[in-house]
Design an enzyme around this catalytic site. Structure first.
Site, mmCIF file in Angstrom:
data_model
loop_
_atom_site.group_PDB
_atom_site.id
_atom_site.type_symbol
_atom_site.label_atom_id
_atom_site.label_comp_id
_atom_site.label_asym_id
_atom_site.label_seq_id
_atom_site.Cartn_x
_atom_site.Cartn_y
_atom_site.Cartn_z
ATOM 1 N NE ARG A 211 -3.615 -2.220 2.711
ATOM 2 C CZ ARG A 211 -3.363 -3.413 3.226
ATOM 3 N NH1 ARG A 211 -2.146 -3.666 3.728
ATOM 4 N NH2 ARG A 211 -4.280 -4.349 3.262
ATOM 5 C CG HIS A 315 -5.110 0.945 -4.764
ATOM 6 N ND1 HIS A 315 -4.666 0.571 -3.511
ATOM 7 C CD2 HIS A 315 -6.144 0.122 -5.059
ATOM 8 C CE1 HIS A 315 -5.416 -0.414 -3.061
ATOM 9 N NE2 HIS A 315 -6.315 -0.720 -3.979
ATOM 10 N NE ARG A 318 -2.944 -3.131 -1.613
ATOM 11 C CZ ARG A 318 -2.691 -4.164 -0.814
ATOM 12 N NH1 ARG A 318 -1.430 -4.474 -0.524
ATOM 13 N NH2 ARG A 318 -3.660 -4.878 -0.309
ATOM 14 C CG HIS A 341 -6.160 -7.416 0.488
ATOM 15 N ND1 HIS A 341 -6.492 -7.367 -0.832
ATOM 16 C CD2 HIS A 341 -6.317 -6.148 0.943
ATOM 17 C CE1 HIS A 341 -6.828 -6.129 -1.171
ATOM 18 N NE2 HIS A 341 -6.726 -5.380 -0.108
ATOM 19 C CE1 TYR A 350 -6.003 -15.448 3.085
ATOM 20 C CE2 TYR A 350 -5.846 -13.283 4.087
ATOM 21 C CZ TYR A 350 -6.447 -14.157 3.204
ATOM 22 O OH TYR A 350 -7.493 -13.721 2.443
#
Length: 377
Positions: A211, A315, A318, A341, A350
């Site tokens: 980000r 952005h 990403r 995310h 994750y």
């Protein structure tokens, strides 16, 4: 019924999960009426009941929800309390208050929480228009959350905010995904079009899925040049005239393997544009502090136009990273772990994305744009 918790000679008081007190009574219409607000003390709830009983005895009573003396029960005032009592990040709180001030309160702010109806909500939502679907979804989500708390506090029997599909924004246009082939590596072209001291920011953001706030908070200590692993532990935001450093958006520290083909450029950046201290920012402003978003975007916009990609935003890098990671075989969990995310539930899934597997993904990403047999060994 004698002995029942909350039962009184007249009226009823109960303690809510929020630790506040709710008062109610049965009026002359034989309907139970609740106080238009909850109370911090039982004594205050008793005082409200006493006032209501006097109104009944004097013949001055009407249902509380139909009165114009709602006091602190207006949506604007309740929303202010709701926002204040939550442990929100500065940027989140600022965003919530902006949505309330600009898009919710002008239409609904003076309406009493107890009298807000589904029809009023639908009328408000329709006035938001269709030009800003993401903003509209955020407004709806915020109002829904506020009124859900009002239900929990016992102020209303049910949430009046329920419009099918309004919780999720419909994307107006697909994000731009840069080309990544041996014949045309648009990330490399974009990076070369940036000022030299910012070139590596494009490479890291695109190939490591950062980000903007994470990129501009990167410090020398976050890059392990021996292993090629980048630690993403913080982000920075600019609010009310100051930079605020805080944990990543997900609240998790993630370790991302830098694709081999960009490591020389990153090493060169560290040698030429980064201070020797571990705390030195990789992409500082001229005064050595954090780089303002507006300043970065000026350089980025010029570079994007130069490579024939006008309208490209930071952005989009990403989106590129997520798309490419999936394209080379990264599973959903691995790709999302790489980008950071995650919801609370997803974060548990994750954790299974091992750093060794991430290194394989990173190498495969490089293989798209460089000829290097060692990458596929």
């Amino acid at each position: 019924m004698a002995g029942k918790p909350g039962h009184r000679g007249w009226g009823h008081i109960r303690k809510l999960p929020s630790k506040r007190f709710q008062a109610s009574y049965v009026g002359d219409d034989l309907v139970r009426h609740k106080a238009p607000r909850t109370f911090t003390s039982k004594m205050d709830a008793e005082a409200w009941l006493h006032t209501e009983r006097i109104k009944l005895e004097r013949g001055e009573w009407q249902p509380p929800a139909k009165r114009n003396d709602q006091g602190g029960l207006t949506l604007a005032e309740y929303a202010d309390t709701w926002t204040t009592h939550r442990k929100l990040r500065p940027r989140t709180e600022s965003g919530y208050r902006a949505l309330l001030r600009l898009h919710i309160e002008p239409t609904l702010g003076t309406i009493a929480v107890a009298t807000l109806t589904p029809d009023a909500v639908r009328r408000w939502y329709s006035k938001l228009g269709t030009d800003h679907p993401t903003r509209n979804a955020h407004c709806y989500q915020l109002l829904h959350a506020i009124m859900s708390t009002a239900v929990e506090d016992g102020l209303i029997p049910a949430n009046p905010v329920h419009i099918r599909g309004a919780m999720h924004a419909k994307r107006k246009k697909e994000p731009v995904i840069l080309a990544a082939t041996r014949d045309r590596d648009e990330v490399a072209l974009l990076a070369s079009a940036m000022p030299p001291e910012l070139s590596a920011s494009v490479l890291l953001a695109a190939w490591c899925g950062l980000r903007y706030g994470e990129t501009t908070e990167l410090r020398r200590k976050d890059i392990d040049t021996d292993t090629g692993v980048l630690t993403v532990a913080r982000g920075v935001t600019y609010r009310d005239g100051e930079f605020i450093v805080q944990p990543t958006k997900s609240g998790e520290i993630r370790h991302v393997t830098i694709p081999p083909h960009i490591r020389p450029a990153v090493a060169a950046h560290l040698a030429q544009h980064t201070g020797k201290s571990g705390e030195s920012l990789l992409f500082p402003a001229a005064d050595g502090g954090h780089l303002l978003d507006q300043s970065y975007r000026k350089s980025f916009t010029r570079a994007a136009k130069k490579i024939g990609r006008p309208g490209l935003t930071p952005h989009a890098l990403r989106h590129f990273s997520g798309t490419i990671a999936a394209r080379v075989g990264g599973t959903t969990a691995e790709t999302m772990a790489r980008l950071g995310h995650s919801t609370v539930d997803a974060a548990m899934r994750y954790q299974n994305a091992a750093l060794e597997r991430d290194a394989v993904i990173a190498a495969a990403m490089s293989a798209l744009v460089v000829e290097d047999k060692t990458l596929n060994q």
